[in-house]
Motif scaffolding. Structure first.
Motif, PDB file in Angstrom:
ATOM      1  N   ALA A   7       0.858  -1.315  -0.121  1.00 44.04           N
ATOM      2  CA  ALA A   7       0.014   0.056  -0.014  1.00 44.04           C
ATOM      3  C   ALA A   7       0.948   1.212  -0.083  1.00 44.04           C
ATOM      4  CB  ALA A   7      -0.792   0.049   1.184  1.00 44.04           C
ATOM      5  N   ASP A   9       0.990   4.304   0.880  1.00 43.16           N
ATOM      6  CA  ASP A   9       0.115   5.399   1.511  1.00 43.16           C
ATOM      7  C   ASP A   9       1.047   6.591   1.739  1.00 43.16           C
ATOM      8  OD1 ASP A   9      -1.705   2.932   3.228  1.00 43.16           O
ATOM      9  OD2 ASP A   9      -1.937   3.789   1.237  1.00 43.16           O
ATOM     10  N   LYS A  30      -0.321  -0.785  -4.421  1.00 41.05           N
ATOM     11  CA  LYS A  30      -1.915  -0.149  -4.132  1.00 41.05           C
ATOM     12  C   LYS A  30      -1.661   1.302  -4.046  1.00 41.05           C
ATOM     13  CE  LYS A  30      -4.214  -0.363  -0.389  1.00 41.05           C
ATOM     14  NZ  LYS A  30      -4.815   1.112   0.083  1.00 41.05           N
ATOM     15  N   PHE A  55      -3.381  -2.120  -7.742  1.00 37.12           N
ATOM     16  CA  PHE A  55      -4.542  -2.102  -7.359  1.00 37.12           C
ATOM     17  C   PHE A  55      -5.008  -0.509  -6.888  1.00 37.12           C
ATOM     18  CE2 PHE A  55      -6.796  -3.649  -2.949  1.00 37.12           C
ATOM     19  CZ  PHE A  55      -7.891  -2.954  -3.518  1.00 37.12           C
ATOM     20  N   ASP A  57      -7.152   1.429  -5.356  1.00 35.75           N
ATOM     21  CA  ASP A  57      -8.118   1.423  -4.142  1.00 35.75           C
ATOM     22  C   ASP A  57      -8.927   2.751  -4.000  1.00 35.75           C
ATOM     23  OD1 ASP A  57      -7.402   1.197  -0.626  1.00 35.75           O
ATOM     24  OD2 ASP A  57      -9.494   1.251  -1.598  1.00 35.75           O
ATOM     25  N   LYS A  59     -12.552   2.453  -3.373  1.00 35.09           N
ATOM     26  CA  LYS A  59     -13.666   2.248  -2.632  1.00 35.09           C
ATOM     27  C   LYS A  59     -15.001   2.947  -3.021  1.00 35.09           C
ATOM     28  CE  LYS A  59     -11.027   1.017   1.638  1.00 35.09           C
ATOM     29  NZ  LYS A  59      -9.635   1.641   1.357  1.00 35.09           N
ATOM     30  N   VAL A 110     -15.169  -4.247  -0.981  1.00 34.74           N
ATOM     31  CA  VAL A 110     -14.875  -4.106   0.465  1.00 34.74           C
ATOM     32  C   VAL A 110     -16.119  -4.729   1.169  1.00 34.74           C
ATOM     33  CG1 VAL A 110     -14.253  -2.575   2.200  1.00 34.74           C
ATOM     34  CG2 VAL A 110     -13.254  -2.323   0.107  1.00 34.74           C
ATOM     35  N   GLN A 112     -16.375  -5.753   5.283  1.00 34.23           N
ATOM     36  CA  GLN A 112     -16.410  -4.770   6.570  1.00 34.23           C
ATOM     37  C   GLN A 112     -14.741  -4.369   6.652  1.00 34.23           C
ATOM     38  OE1 GLN A 112     -18.620  -3.354   8.435  1.00 34.23           O
ATOM     39  NE2 GLN A 112     -20.156  -4.639   7.937  1.00 34.23           N
ATOM     40  N   LEU A 113     -14.595  -3.160   6.593  1.00 32.01           N
ATOM     41  CA  LEU A 113     -13.360  -2.568   6.933  1.00 32.01           C
ATOM     42  C   LEU A 113     -12.633  -3.229   7.858  1.00 32.01           C
ATOM     43  CD1 LEU A 113     -13.878   1.239   6.374  1.00 32.01           C
ATOM     44  CD2 LEU A 113     -12.874  -0.283   4.745  1.00 32.01           C
ATOM     45  N   VAL A 151     -12.584  -7.601  -0.544  1.00 29.01           N
ATOM     46  CA  VAL A 151     -11.559  -7.300   0.514  1.00 29.01           C
ATOM     47  C   VAL A 151     -12.346  -7.697   1.935  1.00 29.01           C
ATOM     48  CG1 VAL A 151     -10.299  -5.473   1.550  1.00 29.01           C
ATOM     49  CG2 VAL A 151     -10.921  -5.193  -1.083  1.00 29.01           C
ATOM     50  N   PRO A 173      -6.148  -7.088   3.920  1.00 31.92           N
ATOM     51  CA  PRO A 173      -5.369  -6.194   4.360  1.00 31.92           C
ATOM     52  C   PRO A 173      -5.299  -6.643   6.000  1.00 31.92           C
ATOM     53  CG  PRO A 173      -7.280  -5.098   3.316  1.00 31.92           C
ATOM     54  CD  PRO A 173      -7.291  -6.589   3.393  1.00 31.92           C
ATOM     55  N   ILE A 175      -2.585  -6.782   7.936  1.00 27.25           N
ATOM     56  CA  ILE A 175      -1.410  -7.879   7.711  1.00 27.25           C
ATOM     57  C   ILE A 175      -0.400  -7.114   8.705  1.00 27.25           C
ATOM     58  CG2 ILE A 175       0.483  -9.134   6.668  1.00 27.25           C
ATOM     59  CD1 ILE A 175      -2.402 -10.174   6.222  1.00 27.25           C
ATOM     60  N   ARG A 176      -0.001  -7.924   9.690  1.00 25.53           N
ATOM     61  CA  ARG A 176       1.175  -7.580  10.479  1.00 25.53           C
ATOM     62  C   ARG A 176       2.091  -8.791  10.906  1.00 25.53           C
ATOM     63  NH1 ARG A 176      -0.869  -3.562   9.435  1.00 25.53           N
ATOM     64  NH2 ARG A 176      -1.495  -1.585  10.756  1.00 25.53           N
ATOM     65  N   VAL A 203      -2.538  -7.222   1.405  1.00 27.28           N
ATOM     66  CA  VAL A 203      -2.248  -5.905   1.122  1.00 27.28           C
ATOM     67  C   VAL A 203      -1.442  -5.460   2.813  1.00 27.28           C
ATOM     68  CG1 VAL A 203      -3.116  -3.440   1.228  1.00 27.28           C
ATOM     69  CG2 VAL A 203      -4.404  -5.604  -0.006  1.00 27.28           C
ATOM     70  N   VAL A 204      -0.246  -4.928   2.372  1.00 34.31           N
ATOM     71  CA  VAL A 204       0.390  -4.606   3.561  1.00 34.31           C
ATOM     72  C   VAL A 204       1.135  -3.215   3.298  1.00 34.31           C
ATOM     73  CG1 VAL A 204       2.491  -5.243   4.593  1.00 34.31           C
ATOM     74  CG2 VAL A 204       1.457  -6.966   3.599  1.00 34.31           C
ATOM     75  N   GLY A 205       0.724  -2.387   4.236  1.00 34.71           N
ATOM     76  CA  GLY A 205       1.163  -0.766   4.121  1.00 34.71           C
ATOM     77  C   GLY A 205       2.437  -0.548   5.193  1.00 34.71           C
TER      78      GLY A 205
HETATM   79  O1  LIG Z   1      -9.214  -1.433   0.354  1.00 36.61           O
HETATM   80  C1  LIG Z   1      -8.157  -1.469   1.054  1.00 36.61           C
HETATM   81  O2  LIG Z   1      -7.115  -1.501   0.705  1.00 36.61           O
HETATM   82  C2  LIG Z   1      -8.435  -1.777   2.640  1.00 36.61           C
HETATM   83  C3  LIG Z   1      -9.754  -2.250   2.970  1.00 36.61           C
HETATM   84  C4  LIG Z   1      -9.861  -2.695   4.447  1.00 36.61           C
HETATM   85  O3  LIG Z   1     -10.665  -3.113   4.911  1.00 36.61           O
HETATM   86  N1  LIG Z   1      -8.585  -2.280   5.225  1.00 36.61           N
HETATM   87  C5  LIG Z   1      -7.565  -1.674   4.854  1.00 36.61           C
HETATM   88  O4  LIG Z   1      -6.682  -1.197   5.633  1.00 36.61           O
HETATM   89  N2  LIG Z   1      -7.480  -1.187   3.530  1.00 36.61           N
HETATM   90  C6  LIG Z   1      -6.404  -0.518   3.143  1.00 36.61           C
HETATM   91  O5  LIG Z   1      -5.063  -1.433   3.130  1.00 36.61           O
HETATM   92  C7  LIG Z   1      -4.089  -0.746   3.579  1.00 36.61           C
HETATM   93  C8  LIG Z   1      -3.491  -1.429   5.012  1.00 36.61           C
HETATM   94  O6  LIG Z   1      -2.598  -0.471   5.682  1.00 36.61           O
HETATM   95  P1  LIG Z   1      -1.746  -0.787   6.928  1.00 36.61           P
HETATM   96  O7  LIG Z   1      -2.716  -1.173   8.093  1.00 36.61           O
HETATM   97  O8  LIG Z   1      -0.742   0.100   7.058  1.00 36.61           O
HETATM   98  O9  LIG Z   1      -1.114  -2.236   6.396  1.00 36.61           O
HETATM   99  C9  LIG Z   1      -4.623   0.620   3.977  1.00 36.61           C
HETATM  100  O10 LIG Z   1      -4.126   1.355   2.448  1.00 36.61           O
HETATM  101  C10 LIG Z   1      -5.951   0.691   3.659  1.00 36.61           C
HETATM  102  O11 LIG Z   1      -6.749   1.671   3.048  1.00 36.61           O
END
Ligand SMILES: O=C(O)c1cc(=O)[nH]c(=O)n1[C@@H]1O[C@H](COP(=O)(O)O)[C@@H](O)[C@H]1O
Length: 228
Positions: A7, A9, A30, A55, A57, A59, A110, A112-113, A151, A173, A175-176, A203-205
């Protein structure tokens, strides 16, 4: 095994260029709202020209007509994957798919977030089924609307594979690395758990972009995700 989706970001093109320059290989990245609202389609074209998968994103969540028209425009960018909010409903999701017709862009919804836990869902959304039931419902609606996947969090991946099939994309997403801070994420999992639970993509930010050594962090996560 798909590459981990990183991601991006960041809020500027310069930050993105500096980050991507650390890696000497094609990535799956992403582009989210923060970056797209600052740098727009031109940045997507720049990243694509460097040979990375994308990707996008954003939404999308609006009336069907608006979502169809917006997706028709986004389809020209030739990204690999993009998303809507399943809460927009089946008609909206069908319209999104229609807007992408003729493109190779895959569409996911997406559910549930991953920053939402069951208590918040009950209080904020007045949805009184379990969180897993809500995610599964949205996944089935997305499948019914002809989408390629969802998602969701790793915690729901296996149930979605059971109800919607192994091939239905489960992009997860939250992920830790084991023991790392969850930050604002409520439904988190390790890359290993994602693999075990049947996620098709992770998905990893921050675990990568905020790491001391992003390349080393990416390599560790990629190895754990691919079971090496
Ligand atoms: O659609 C997404 O990418 C998304 C959906 C969701 O339910 N949760 C979520 O964290 N994301 C995205 O995934 C990334 C997670 O970021 P980190 O928590 O830093 O790994 C961010 O860019 C969020 O916008």
């Amino acid at each position: 095994m798909n590459k981990p989706i990183i991601a991006l970001d960041f809020s500027s093109k310069e930050q993105v260029e500096e980050f991507l320059a650390l890696f000497g290989e094609p990535l799956f990245v992403k582009v989210g709202m923060e970056l797209f609202y600052q740098e727009g389609p031109e940045l997507v074209r720049m990243i694509k020209s460097k040979g990375h998968q994308i990707f996008l994103d954003l939404k999308l969540h609006d009336i069907p007509n608006t979502v169809e028209s917006a997706m028709r425009g986004l389809a020209k960018l030739g990204v690999d994957l993009t998303n809507v909010h399943a809460a927009g409903g089946v008609e909206m999701m069908k319209a999104a798919k229609k807007g992408l017709a003729g493109s190779t862009t895959q569409l996911i919804a997406v559910t549930q977030l991953t920053s939402t836990d069951e208590t918040q869902m009950h209080e904020d959304q007045l949805i009184y089924v379990s969180l897993e039931e809500s995610v599964l419902h949205y996944a089935k609606q997305a499948k019914r609307a002809g989408l390629d996947g969802v998602v969701c969090s790793v915690l729901e991946s296996s149930a979605i594979a059971r109800d919607c099939g192994e091939a239905f994309l489960k992009v997860t997403p939250g992920i830790r690395i084991a023991g790392a801070a969850a930050d604002d994420q409520k439904r988190v999992a390790t890359p290993k758990a994602a693999k075990e639970q049947g996620s098709t993509h992770i998905v990893v930010g921050r675990a990568i972009t905020k790491a001391q050594d992003p390349v080393a962090a990416y390599s560790q996560i990629k190895n754990e995700w691919s079971g090496r």
